[in-house]
Motif scaffolding. Structure first.
Motif, PDB file in Angstrom:
ATOM      1  N   ARG A 126      28.421  24.975 -38.328  1.00  8.78           N
ATOM      2  CA  ARG A 126      29.549  24.459 -39.106  1.00  8.78           C
ATOM      3  C   ARG A 126      29.326  24.628 -40.604  1.00  8.78           C
ATOM      4  O   ARG A 126      30.264  24.830 -41.356  1.00  8.78           O
ATOM      5  N   GLU A 171      37.418  28.988 -37.625  1.00  8.99           N
ATOM      6  CA  GLU A 171      38.571  28.094 -37.826  1.00  8.99           C
ATOM      7  C   GLU A 171      39.861  28.872 -37.575  1.00  8.99           C
ATOM      8  O   GLU A 171      40.817  28.353 -37.001  1.00  8.99           O
ATOM      9  N   ALA A 195      32.219  29.763 -40.291  1.00  4.24           N
ATOM     10  CA  ALA A 195      33.229  28.718 -40.106  1.00  4.24           C
ATOM     11  C   ALA A 195      34.627  29.262 -40.383  1.00  4.24           C
ATOM     12  O   ALA A 195      35.575  28.982 -39.645  1.00  4.24           O
ATOM     13  N   GLY A 213      30.267  23.346 -32.706  1.00  2.64           N
ATOM     14  CA  GLY A 213      29.947  24.343 -33.733  1.00  2.64           C
ATOM     15  C   GLY A 213      29.221  25.556 -33.157  1.00  2.64           C
ATOM     16  O   GLY A 213      28.602  26.327 -33.893  1.00  2.64           O
ATOM     17  N   TRP A 270      33.266  25.725 -30.184  1.00  2.00           N
ATOM     18  CA  TRP A 270      33.188  25.683 -31.644  1.00  2.00           C
ATOM     19  C   TRP A 270      33.648  24.340 -32.180  1.00  2.00           C
ATOM     20  O   TRP A 270      32.973  23.697 -32.977  1.00  2.00           O
TER      21      TRP A 270
END
Lengths: 75, 159, 342, 530
Positions: C316, C326, C322, C74, C70
């Motif tokens: 992303r 995150e 996202a 992404g 990631w």
């Protein structure tokens, strides 16, 4: 009858066989006693008690044994 | 009456034949005998290791997720691998890797497949590259190249 | 009369509830210890779909890190691997996952193809008990049972774990109704370092043919992926220790299979230079598995290949995804920072 | 399909459901079908054996009955013309003919049993004698032992003897006879039923009886408790102690083995019988009891009247009595009396019959010297105590207060229990010399101290296993004690809610504490092997 009681007396001197009603159920006669008894009876009364007659009812009391002997003698 | 008797007797015979199952062959535990020490799969490792004395190489490897190391001790001509169970080490495998030592029935690396069969009888499993003898909870394997023994392994079977 | 029947019914119900409670209590929790056992069940907590699914044994859940994929590309991914996860277990887990989502590709680590028969009850339990009840779970159980195991004891695990009553710990009470998340999308982090010191090779084998049963399930995976329009990519993790050794003969068979079926096959053994692996710092157990530092290097290297081959562009810009990732990345970094060496 | 498997539970529930929903006249047919399904699951090839025994039993019984009926009809028809002596003679001749049929039946029935059970034992005996003279060892075939063959053979042969003696009428319907031979709850480990007792139960129509059903449920659950908690936990230790891997389980461990094996076999055998009889109660079928709180017996003789009762009476009725009253035995008796004196002559035939019976009893339990020695030792104890009877009587007369006290009774029970346990350990070690060595070690190895230095947990039982085992045994003793007058289950069956609670508790206890599943070797009921 006297002869029979005599034989029984020899097996268990402490029991009054004239009074007992359920010799097998009360555990007074066990299988060893029965065989000894039959051998004695066969000798004394000149009958032969076959295996199929060895049932509790036939050995419940002195009277029953005597009845058995007489029946076998009869046949 | 007689006929029935004959019939029944023959059925009886047939039945007794039915009852025969193959005799379960008593499985042998093949053991290595090296420098006078008997080494067999699933034996406790400690007495064997102390009898063999100092090893020349040592490696260890953990298993996935579970406690317990597999350890491999090298002694020049042979190696011993152990596993852990209940906090104690047991022998998982014995490998004879050069002709410096021989099996209990006097086979060593470099001998022919025929010599192996003469000493150990008919193998449980045979291919061009190996002869295998199933023992009690373990297998004795002779690896071959061109009919010559190149490696001898005493291996614990997977449960 | 009616009252009596009601009473008895209530008693029976109470007994069933009690047994259910005991089952929850007695099942191993795999929280503090043997966390590998908790991996398979964590998949059901995922809220978003994945570009990539990894399946296999410890060589997937110790070598690839979804948060890195990631962070760098992404790309979203999940690892469905557990300790000694056998080919048929991988197959049925895959079948289960592909019913829920359709990723771009499935990455299968081939090491477990060396197993052709059920192996070990304890590993079976760690893989299978985490699965939710489904047709796939039943098939996986049937394919995996060793001698003496019964299907019933998987459906009612109390029958298997009943004797744990004398070894209950605080953990068993604490995690009665919930579990912590131990993995990072299936990656089980190891921050320890134990250098690889031995170059010992695996012992020679009598027969190098990969078992037919294993290859059958590989073929099933391929067909399943084909049917679902998902790419299947085969990999072999770079680890190669004497105990978990990958023989050249095996490699050739996989390479042949991949070529015949036009699959990609990446064997990372020996690519230390390209990947940047350093066996004195990148393994936590002397070379059998990678630690987080090694896994990140490998993931970074493999991620580029994947993006190129599959044309992945990443998510992303998708705010929803996202946000989810995150958060995952944060948790990952925190644990990495803290370290988890005992 | 063992009693403790989930498939048996399912099978049992299914059978019960059908049993009470089908028309009542089909009940026995259902049982026959269920029995064969049960046996089929045990091993399809076994079916041949039970079918053979059934066929032999049916044919011989039928033939004997035909002759007996003809005989009676003849005597009846000629009652006027025949003299008593003629009649007697005719009956004797007929009996002889019947005997021939019986003999054929017995030979065939016991023949199968002998072949499958004793071939390898006999052959290995011959082989070892041969080897002593330098011959090559024989190749000994391994025979499969059909499930429960000892039990159903004995039951069938008992039936044949009953028909021969005219104490039972032969069954006309072969299917009904097949059910008598194969009735599945008792197929595996008895009890050995008499045709006269069992047949009316099997073939009558049974209505659902709530009370008996509840009592039956209680008994089944209690059986499972005995088996899974007491017997199987004890078995873990027994196995380890017998295997004796590190060679240290001598001395006091042998005593422990004796105690643990007693717990195991009691739980296993009486538990299995409880399941059998309890399940039959669910069907409305009453079976003969096989145990009468045997461990409180005060003498060996009494013990054998109360342990495995149906086998004991079988041997008494069909071996011991017939053997003792045969003509040759009676002649032998007369002869020995004349030659050896009354005292010896009186005993000789009885003793001879006793020894033979016990030899056969030992052999029935298994093909091996350990079983034979086991039987003969039991016999020895019985005969010795028989001989010492006058001594006991004198002791009783001298110390009447002491011998009438409860403590004395307890002492006698304990003595009998230990003695029986000691002899029983022959069956554990499966090898006579080893057993004797182990017995000797109890006197030579004084290692009681070891037990308290971790010895008690050195053979597979953890502290918690010990707690479960001892708790289970305590509960067994309590149950046996409370049920002395009237079984607890019957008391409970009158109080459905309490019964329901007790069943729930038992179920939870068994599921939680039972020694089953991975980690515990799934064990079979011990008596299946016999």
């Amino acid at each position: 009858m006297e002869q029979l009681l005599e034989i029984l007396k020899q097996l268990h001197p402490d029991v009054d066989f004239a009074l007992e009603e359920d010799l097998i159920g009360d555990g007074i006669l066990d299988s060893l006693d029965i065989v000894t008894l039959i051998t004695e009876i066969n000798c004394t009364f000149d009958v032969s008690i076959p295996a199929e007659e060895i049932i509790p009812e036939n050995f419940a009391s002195a009277d029953a044994i005597l009845a058995l002997i007489e029946r076998l003698d009869e046949e | 009456m007689k006929h029935i008797l004959c019939l029944l007797l023959s059925v009886l015979l047939a039945l007794s034949l039915c009852a025969c199952v193959d005799p379960a062959t008593e499985k042998e535990t093949y053991a290595a005998a090296i420098e006078g020490v008997r080494i067999a799969v699933d034996d406790p490792a400690e007495p064997v290791l102390s009898a063999l004395g100092e090893w020349s190489s040592y490696d260890e490897s953990p298993s996935c997720a579970f406690e317990g190391l597999d350890k491999i001790y090298g002694y020049g001509s042979f190696e011993i691998q152990t596993y852990t169970e209940g906090g104690k080490d047991y022998i998982r495998a014995i490998y004879l890797i050069d002709d410096g030592c021989r099996t209990q029935r006097d086979i060593a690396i470099g001998d022919t497949a025929e010599a192996v069969k003469e000493a150990y009888g008919a193998p449980t499993h045979e291919s061009a590259s190996s002869l295998q003898y199933a023992g009690e909870g373990m297998t004795l394997t002779f690896l071959l190249r061109d009919g010559i023994v190149t490696n001898i392994q005493y291996l614990k079977d997977v449960a | 009369m009616k009252k009596k029947i009601l009473c008895c019914a209530a008693l029976l119900l109470a007994t069933v509830l009690l047994l259910g409670f005991l089952q929850l209590l007695l099942m191993p929790k795999y929280m503090a210890d043997k966390q590998e056992g908790a991996l398979v069940g964590e998949y059901y907590r995922e809220t978003t779909a994945h570009d990539l699914l990894f399946i296999g044994d410890c060589e997937v859940y110790e070598c690839f890190t979804p948060p890195t994929l990631w962070e760098e590309y992404g790309v979203t991914s999940y690892i469905r691997g557990s300790a000694q996860q056998l080919p048929w277990q991988s197959y049925y887990l895959l079948e289960e996952m592909l019913k829920r989502e359709t990723p771009k590709a499935v990455v299968f680590n081939v090491y477990a193809l060396k197993y052709g028969t059920p192996q070990n009850e304890a590993y079976n339990r760690m893989t299978l008990d985490g699965m939710q009840l489904s047709r796939e779970k039943l098939s996986a159980i049937r394919a995996s049972m060793t001698e003496g195991e019964s299907l019933l004891s998987y459906l009612l695990p109390l029958l298997r774990f009943h004797s744990r009553w004398d070894e209950l710990s605080a953990e068993d009470w604490q995690y009665l109704f919930h579990r912590d998340t131990v993995s990072h999308n299936g990656y089980l982090m190891q921050t320890g370092i134990l250098p690889k010191t031995s170059d010992r090779e695996g012992v020679p084998l009598a027969d190098y043919t990969l078992p037919a049963t294993a290859m059958f399930y590989l073929e099933q995976m391929r067909l399943l992926c084909e049917e679902k329009g998902v790419a299947l990519i085969l990999v072999k993790a770079p680890t190669n220790s004497w105990r978990y050794y990958w023989y050249d003969e095996w490699d050739a068979q996989i390479a042949d299979y991949a070529e015949a079926n036009r699959l990609s096959y990446y064997n990372f053994i020996g690519l230390d230079g390209e990947i940047g692996l350093d066996w004195s710092t990148d393994t936590y157990d002397g070379g059998a598995h990678l630690n987080v530092y090694g896994a990140e290097k490998l993931t970074s290297y493999f991620g580029e290949i994947l993006c190129r081959e599959l044309g992945l562009t990443g998510h992303r810009e998708n705010a929803e995804i996202a946000a989810v990732w995150e958060e995952k990345l944060d948790a990952y970094k925190q644990e990495r920072e803290k370290g988890n060496t005992p | 399909m063992s009693f403790t498997s989930a498939s048996f539970l399912l099978f049992a529930v299914l059978t019960l459901l059908l049993y009470y929903t089908l028309p009542k006249r089909w009940q026995w047919i259902l049982l026959l079908g269920a029995s064969y399904v049960f046996y089929f699951f045990a091993g399809a090839e076994y079916l041949l054996f039970i079918l053979f025994t059934t066929a032999v039993t049916y044919l011989c019984g039928h033939l004997m009955q035909k002759r007996a009926d003809a005989e009676d009809a003849f005597v009846e028809a000629n009652r006027e013309t025949l003299s008593k002596a003629e009649r007697k003679e005719f009956r004797a001749a007929e009996k002889k003919k019947r005997f021939r049929i019986l003999l054929m039946g017995l030979l065939l029935g016991f023949g199968v049993l002998a072949v499958v059970k004793y071939t390898s034992f006999v052959l290995s005996g011959i082989s070892s004698i041969g080897q002593a003279f330098g011959a090559a060892p024989l190749r000994i075939p391994e025979l499969l032992l059909p499930l429960g063959i000892s039990f159903y053979t004995f039951q069938s042969m008992g039936y044949l003897i009953d028909v021969y003696r005219k104490t039972a009428r032969a069954e006309k319907n072969p299917l009904r006879l097949a059910l008598f031979v194969s009735y599945f709850p008792q197929l595996i480990q008895g009890p050995i039923s008499r045709f006269g007792d069992l047949a009316p139960q099997l073939f009558s129509e049974h209505r659902f009886d709530g009370f008996r059903f509840r009592a039956g449920l209680g008994r089944v659950a209690w059986g499972y408790f005995k088996k899974l908690i007491v017997a199987d936990t004890a078995m873990i230790a027994v196995k380890a102690l017998v295997e004796n891997k590190d060679g240290g389980f001598t001395g006091v461990y042998v005593l422990l083995l004796i105690l643990l094996y007693s717990a195991q076999i009691y739980g296993d055998f009486t538990g299995g019988i409880d399941i059998t009889i309890g399940f039959s109660e669910l069907l409305g079928i009453r079976l003969a009891e096989n145990f009468d709180r045997p461990f409180s017996s005060r003498s060996t003789k009494e013990y054998w009247r109360r342990w495995h009762i149906t086998m004991g009476t079988w041997f008494t009725d069909y071996v011991f009595y017939p053997l003792s009253v045969t003509k040759s035995m009676q002649r032998f008796s007369k002869w020995s009396r004349e030659k050896l004196g009354t005292a010896v002559g009186k005993r000789l035939p009885v003793y001879f019959a006793t020894v033979t019976t016990w030899f056969l009893t030992g052999l029935w339990h298994g093909a091996g010297w350990n079983f034979i020695v086991w039987g003969l030792l039991n016999c020895l104890v019985i005969l010795v105590s028989q001989e010492l009877q006058p001594l006991y009587d004198r002791f009783n007369r001298h110390f009447p207060r002491l011998t009438a006290s409860r403590a004395w009774g307890a002492w006698q029970a304990l003595r009998t229990f230990l003695l029986m346990g000691l002899i029983r350990s022959l069956d554990c070690y499966r090898n006579v010399p080893t057993t004797f060595r182990m017995w000797a070690s109890m006197l030579t190895d004084w290692n009681i101290g070891e037990l308290f230095l971790g010895g008690l947990t050195s053979f597979g039982l953890s502290v918690s296993d010990w707690c479960v085992l001892l708790g289970g045994i305590l509960l067994l003793a309590l149950g046996s004690r409370l049920g002395k007058k009237r079984p607890v289950r019957e008391w409970l069956a009158e109080r459905p809610i309490l019964l329901c609670a007790a069943l729930c508790l038992l179920a939870v206890a068994i599921l939680l504490f039972g020694a089953y599943g991975i980690g515990y070797d799934a064990s079979q009921f011990i008596y299946n092997q016999f």
